[in-house]
Every structure is written in structure tokens, then in C-alpha cells.
Motif scaffolding. Structure first.
Motif, PDB file in Angstrom:
ATOM      1  N   LEU A  50       0.833  -1.207   0.000  1.00  0.00           N
ATOM      2  CA  LEU A  50       0.000   0.000   0.000  1.00  0.00           C
ATOM      3  C   LEU A  50       0.868   1.258   0.000  1.00  0.00           C
ATOM      4  O   LEU A  50       0.547   2.246  -0.668  1.00  0.00           O
ATOM      5  N   GLN A  53       1.922   1.843  -3.495  1.00  0.00           N
ATOM      6  CA  GLN A  53       0.831   2.393  -4.297  1.00  0.00           C
ATOM      7  C   GLN A  53       0.651   3.889  -4.043  1.00  0.00           C
ATOM      8  O   GLN A  53       0.483   4.674  -4.981  1.00  0.00           O
ATOM      9  N   GLY A  62       1.109   7.329 -11.147  1.00  0.00           N
ATOM     10  CA  GLY A  62      -0.207   6.724 -11.225  1.00  0.00           C
ATOM     11  C   GLY A  62      -0.993   7.200 -12.427  1.00  0.00           C
ATOM     12  O   GLY A  62      -1.766   6.436 -13.012  1.00  0.00           O
ATOM     13  N   ASN A 121      -0.867  -6.656  -2.909  1.00  0.00           N
ATOM     14  CA  ASN A 121      -1.226  -5.248  -3.079  1.00  0.00           C
ATOM     15  C   ASN A 121      -0.453  -4.591  -4.218  1.00  0.00           C
ATOM     16  O   ASN A 121      -1.011  -3.807  -4.989  1.00  0.00           O
ATOM     17  N   ALA A 122       0.837  -4.902  -4.322  1.00  0.00           N
ATOM     18  CA  ALA A 122       1.666  -4.248  -5.328  1.00  0.00           C
ATOM     19  C   ALA A 122       1.267  -4.624  -6.750  1.00  0.00           C
ATOM     20  O   ALA A 122       1.525  -3.867  -7.687  1.00  0.00           O
ATOM     21  N   ASN A 124      -1.734  -4.934  -7.990  1.00  0.00           N
ATOM     22  CA  ASN A 124      -3.116  -4.547  -8.278  1.00  0.00           C
ATOM     23  C   ASN A 124      -3.157  -3.123  -8.836  1.00  0.00           C
ATOM     24  O   ASN A 124      -3.255  -2.153  -8.084  1.00  0.00           O
ATOM     25  N   PRO A 125      -3.068  -2.976 -10.154  1.00  0.00           N
ATOM     26  CA  PRO A 125      -3.045  -1.626 -10.730  1.00  0.00           C
ATOM     27  C   PRO A 125      -4.363  -0.881 -10.535  1.00  0.00           C
ATOM     28  O   PRO A 125      -4.392   0.343 -10.506  1.00  0.00           O
ATOM     29  N   VAL A 128      -4.171   1.384  -7.624  1.00  0.00           N
ATOM     30  CA  VAL A 128      -3.458   2.627  -7.887  1.00  0.00           C
ATOM     31  C   VAL A 128      -4.378   3.625  -8.581  1.00  0.00           C
ATOM     32  O   VAL A 128      -4.423   4.809  -8.236  1.00  0.00           O
TER      33      VAL A 128
END
Length: 210
Positions: A50, A53, A62, A121-122, A124-125, A128
């Protein structure tokens, strides 16, 4: 950041974090299989993801991710593949004696849990893109951007830790009930289905309209 603005963001954080997703599934699965203490390593990994993100959004990358079809697709399909991998691993997970959760063998899984949480988490675009749409709404253009992003980041992470710890703790309470191999297999396959469902939802994600 004005107090009323922060409070509005604080409320939004609870709505965001309580929404079921891959992180919640991972927290429940980890709490059920390893207990609260080792479940904390999964939570730490989730929060590091997170942090990444939020940093991406704050740095302006982003916006590129939201509008670049290739970048979005690469990260998205990596996330889908990883969630499906977790589903297969969960489906095939062996039954175990939950009285041995404190032994050295289980202790060596801490780094694995941390990395797993981070990758969930990383990779999951959509998260973002979602943060890119939400965070700027609470920014004061006349104020220092770095400080405001820091305050919002710390608030979101704190709330997410509380929520994920709650999911982990609730699942860990079920440990005492899972003594038969059949019960454990049913639970493992149930979480495997949830990971697969999370992968399916991520596969439907679309980048922001240009």
C-alpha cells in the motif's frame, strides 16, 4: 490539511478498507492457517504494498499507469496470475496439526507471508487508479503536497492495519475448531475459491478512459 477534510478522508478510509478484496482474503486465510502473530507478517507485507501504491500516486506515476494500456495490462495480468497461483496453493495445502504452530518450521514462513502480502497489493493496478481518483479530492492545492500525502498515507495505512488485523483475528479464532483433516480441506478449498474469485475480478479491471 483542514481537520474537517481529514475527518472526511478518515471516514472514506474505513469504507475503502472494509470493502472485501484480495487483501482481506489473504488476511483471513493467513490468520486461519498460521494464527494472529504470524498473520501480522502478511499484514506488514500488505501495508508495504500500500505504501508503494501511495508513493506511485504521489509521484505522479499513477496517472501514467491509469492511461498506459501496456503498463496497466502487464501489472494486472501479473496480479491475476499470482492470485491464481495462491488459489492453487491454497487448494493443495496439506492438513496440519494446529498445535504445532509455534515450531521452527512454521517460523521460517514469516518472510514468505510478508512477500506474499506485498505482492498481493503491489500487483493490483486498479488500486493505484482508485487511489489516483480518491486522494486528490482531499488535497488542498495551496498546501504542501508531500505533507498532505504523508498524512493521508499514514491515515489509510493505520485504518487498513486495524481492518486487516480484525480479519486475521476473526479467522484465527476458528483455529480451535479445525481439528479434522476434512474440515481443514474444506476451508482451504473455500479460500482457494475466494482467491480465484479475486483473480477474476482483477481480470475485469479496465484502465481509466483517456
Amino acid at each position: 490539511m483542514a481537520l474537517h477534510t481529514w475527518f472526511a478522508f478518515f471516514v472514506a478510509c474505513w469504507l475503502i478498507c472494509l470493502s472485501p478484496g484480495a487483501g482481506a482474503v489473504a488476511s483471513m486465510s493467513t490468520g486461519l492457517r498460521y494464527g494472529v502473530l504470524r498473520g501480522g507478517w502478511n499484514i506488514l507485507g500488505l501495508e508495504l504494498g500500500l505504501v508503494l501504491q501511495i508513493a506511485i500516486v504521489a509521484a505522479g506515476v499513477g496517472a501514467l499507469l491509469a492511461t498506459s494500456a501496456l503498463a496497466f495490462a502487464l501489472i494486472k495480468w501479473f496480479g491475476v496470475a499470482y492470485l491464481l497461483y495462491l488459489a492453487v496453493r491454497q487448494w493443495r495445502a496439506p492438513t496440519q496439526d494446529y498445535d504445532t504452530l509455534g515450531d521452527d518450521h512454521q517460523g521460517r514462513r514469516r518472510s514468505v507471508l510478508l512477500i506474499r502480502g506485498f505482492l498481493i497489493n503491489a500487483s493490483n493496478p486498479k488500486a493505484v487508479v482508485f487511489l489516483l481518483a480518491v486522494l486528490p479530492q482531499f488535497l488542498d492545492p495551496s498546501g504542501p503536497m508531500a505533507l498532505q500525502y504523508t498524512i493521508m498515507g499514514l491515515t489509510l495505512i493505520t485504518v487498513d492495519v486495524i481492518v486487516m488485523a480484525g480479519y486475521t483475528g476473526l479467522a484465527a479464532r476458528a483455529l480451535k475448531l479445525l481439528r479434522s483433516a476434512r474440515q481443514q480441506r474444506l476451508v482451504n478449498r473455500g479460500f482457494a475459491a475466494l482467491f480465484a474469485a479475486a483473480a477474476s475480478l482483477l481480470a475485469t479491471a479496465r484502465r481509466a478512459a483517456v
